[in-house]
Write an enzyme that holds these catalytic residues in place. Structure first.
Site, short mmCIF file in Angstrom:
data_model
loop_
_atom_site.label_atom_id
_atom_site.label_comp_id
_atom_site.label_asym_id
_atom_site.label_seq_id
_atom_site.Cartn_x
_atom_site.Cartn_y
_atom_site.Cartn_z
N ARG A 164 129.51 1.95 85.14
CA ARG A 164 130.40 0.80 85.29
C ARG A 164 131.03 0.47 83.94
O ARG A 164 130.48 0.84 82.89
CB ARG A 164 129.51 -0.38 85.75
CG ARG A 164 130.23 -1.62 86.13
CD ARG A 164 129.24 -2.69 86.55
NE ARG A 164 129.92 -3.79 87.19
CZ ARG A 164 129.35 -4.92 87.56
NH1 ARG A 164 128.05 -5.09 87.37
NH2 ARG A 164 130.05 -5.86 88.15
N TYR B 52 131.39 2.32 89.54
CA TYR B 52 131.41 1.09 90.34
C TYR B 52 132.83 0.70 90.70
O TYR B 52 133.13 0.36 91.84
CB TYR B 52 130.75 -0.03 89.51
CG TYR B 52 130.57 -1.35 90.22
CD1 TYR B 52 129.51 -1.54 91.10
CD2 TYR B 52 131.45 -2.41 90.00
CE1 TYR B 52 129.32 -2.76 91.74
CE2 TYR B 52 131.28 -3.63 90.64
CZ TYR B 52 130.21 -3.80 91.50
OH TYR B 52 130.03 -5.01 92.15
N LYS C 53 122.24 -2.65 85.72
CA LYS C 53 123.37 -3.53 86.06
C LYS C 53 124.71 -2.82 86.25
O LYS C 53 125.77 -3.39 85.97
CB LYS C 53 123.52 -4.67 85.03
CG LYS C 53 122.27 -5.40 84.70
CD LYS C 53 121.33 -5.63 85.84
CE LYS C 53 121.82 -6.60 86.90
NZ LYS C 53 120.86 -6.60 88.05
N HIS D 66 116.00 4.40 85.86
CA HIS D 66 116.93 4.06 84.77
C HIS D 66 116.69 4.99 83.57
O HIS D 66 117.29 4.79 82.50
CB HIS D 66 116.72 2.62 84.31
CG HIS D 66 117.18 1.58 85.29
ND1 HIS D 66 118.39 1.66 85.94
CD2 HIS D 66 116.59 0.43 85.74
CE1 HIS D 66 118.53 0.60 86.74
NE2 HIS D 66 117.45 -0.14 86.64
P1 A3P Z 1 127.40 -8.74 88.79
O1 A3P Z 1 126.29 -9.29 87.96
O2 A3P Z 1 128.62 -8.40 88.00
O3 A3P Z 1 127.72 -9.59 89.97
P2 A3P Z 1 122.32 -3.35 89.52
O4 A3P Z 1 122.24 -3.23 90.98
O5 A3P Z 1 122.49 -2.03 88.81
O6 A3P Z 1 121.23 -4.19 89.00
O7 A3P Z 1 123.70 -4.08 89.25
C1 A3P Z 1 123.88 -5.41 89.69
C2 A3P Z 1 125.34 -5.67 89.87
O8 A3P Z 1 125.78 -5.11 91.11
C3 A3P Z 1 125.61 -7.16 89.98
O9 A3P Z 1 126.92 -7.35 89.41
C4 A3P Z 1 125.59 -7.38 91.48
O10 A3P Z 1 126.25 -8.55 91.89
C5 A3P Z 1 126.29 -6.13 91.96
N1 A3P Z 1 125.94 -5.76 93.34
C6 A3P Z 1 124.74 -5.83 93.94
N2 A3P Z 1 124.81 -5.41 95.21
C7 A3P Z 1 126.11 -5.06 95.42
C8 A3P Z 1 126.82 -4.56 96.57
N3 A3P Z 1 126.22 -4.34 97.72
N4 A3P Z 1 128.14 -4.32 96.41
C9 A3P Z 1 128.77 -4.54 95.25
N5 A3P Z 1 128.15 -5.01 94.14
C10 A3P Z 1 126.83 -5.28 94.22
#
Ligand code: A3P
Length: 309
Positions: free
Chosen positions: A145, A212, A61, A123
């Protein structure tokens, strides 16, 4: 299988967030779900890296999905045209396979058939990567992040899965307690970050450490840095803009492939990888007391590292 039931029997064990997720086992300082741990142990001894490989590494995340789109997009970029844009038809998870998932499916996979340069994601903490990865010239892109936003994102993600499986949402307070103790898949978060940070300082030509928040603040500069690191510099501004648009949250979230379906390997809905995509969403979920507690853990864990989160 190297990690037999008797090995698991001797490990510290905790319930993972939500009923459907099973139990977490502690192995060499980090927490893993049982199927992940078995695969991780196999991958540690068997994964053979190639010098041309590119590995995307992260805690859960932290914005990995953004990089899962950006890396394949940059590596295969042929100019601004929607022809041959794999993101239209594939969820980013399908474009850059997970090492753990590969070894979950087959403890002796034949990865030599994948054309070079091979792209992988993981991960796993740095200490759990195979010696072959550590000793090769392959490149690693790490993204992290703000821990508060990471936690909130993780809680929503786990709850989205719980909803899919008609379970109760996992209480925020309990989840926060576990996160602060580092008890979550591939946690502790802070130890994960510090390991990769230290390695990136030792070998900056091999490990690119991204945040991030910086990607959000200066997307063009960060994407140019990423492209140059990958050996695929983006010279024309129009190309940088195009790559950013293709991989943007707004575009990906609205593509049909990301709105429907479930990733069969992990049981998470494709849509659950796109939530809000904001910096600072923790303010809508955490009390001031929680903020201060997590900030204090962050300060303590990062003290002296030169890293700021
Ligand atoms: P939020 O839950 O704060 O919205 P991961 O990809 O490591 O699983 O992390 C997911 C997080 O990245 C989520 O944050 C998601 O909304 C955000 N995310 C996914 N795709 C993205 C993109 N193209 N640009 C910016 N943020 C993105």
């Amino acid at each position: 299988m190297e990690a037999s039931k008797s090995v698991f029997g001797g490990l510290a064990r905790e319930r993972c967030w939500g009923d459907s997720n099973g139990e977490l086992y502690q192995w060499q300082g980090f927490w893993y779900l049982q199927p992940h741990l078995e695969a991780a142990i196999a991958a540690k001894s068997r994964f053979q890296a190639h010098d041309e490989d590119i590995l995307l590494a992260s805690s859960m995340k932290t914005g990995t999905t953004w990089l899962k789109a950006l890396i394949p997009c940059i590596m295969n970029y042929k100019g601004p045209s929607e022809d041959n844009d794999p993101l239209i038809k594939h969820h980013p998870n399908a474009l850059i396979p997970s090492i753990v998932q590969i070894f979950q499916e087959d403890l002796n996979p034949d990865l030599s058939i994948i054309p070079s340069p091979r792209l992988f994601r993981t991960h796993l903490p740095f200490s759990m990567l195979s010696d072959s990865i550590k000793n090769s010239a392959c490149k690693i892109v790490y993204i992290t992040r703000d821990p508060k936003d990471t936690f909130v994102s993780l809680w929503h993600f786990m709850n989205a899965k719980a909803r899919l499986e008609e379970e109760e949402a996992y209480p925020l307070n309990e989840a926060f307690e576990s996160f602060c103790k580092g008890i979550h898949p591939f946690g502790p978060f802070h130890d994960h970050v510090v390991q990769y940070w230290k390695e990136s300082l030792k070998k900056p030509e091999r490990i690119l450490f991204l945040k991030y928040e910086e990607l959000k603040r200066d997307p063009k500069g960060q994407v140019q840095k990423l492209a140059s690191f990958l050996g695929r510099p983006l010279v024309e501004e129009v190309d940088v803009d195009d790559v950013l648009w293709r991989c943007s949250f707004e575009r990906l979230k609205d593509l049909e492939v990301n709105k429907v379906g479930v990733d069969p390997r992990v049981g998470f809905a494709h849509s659950s990888y796109y939530r809000r995509g904001l910096v600072g969403d923790w303010k809508n979920h955490l009390t001031m007391e929680m903020k201060e507690r997590l900030d204090k853990i962050t300060r303590t864990k990062l003290e002296g590292s030169g890293l700021d989160l």
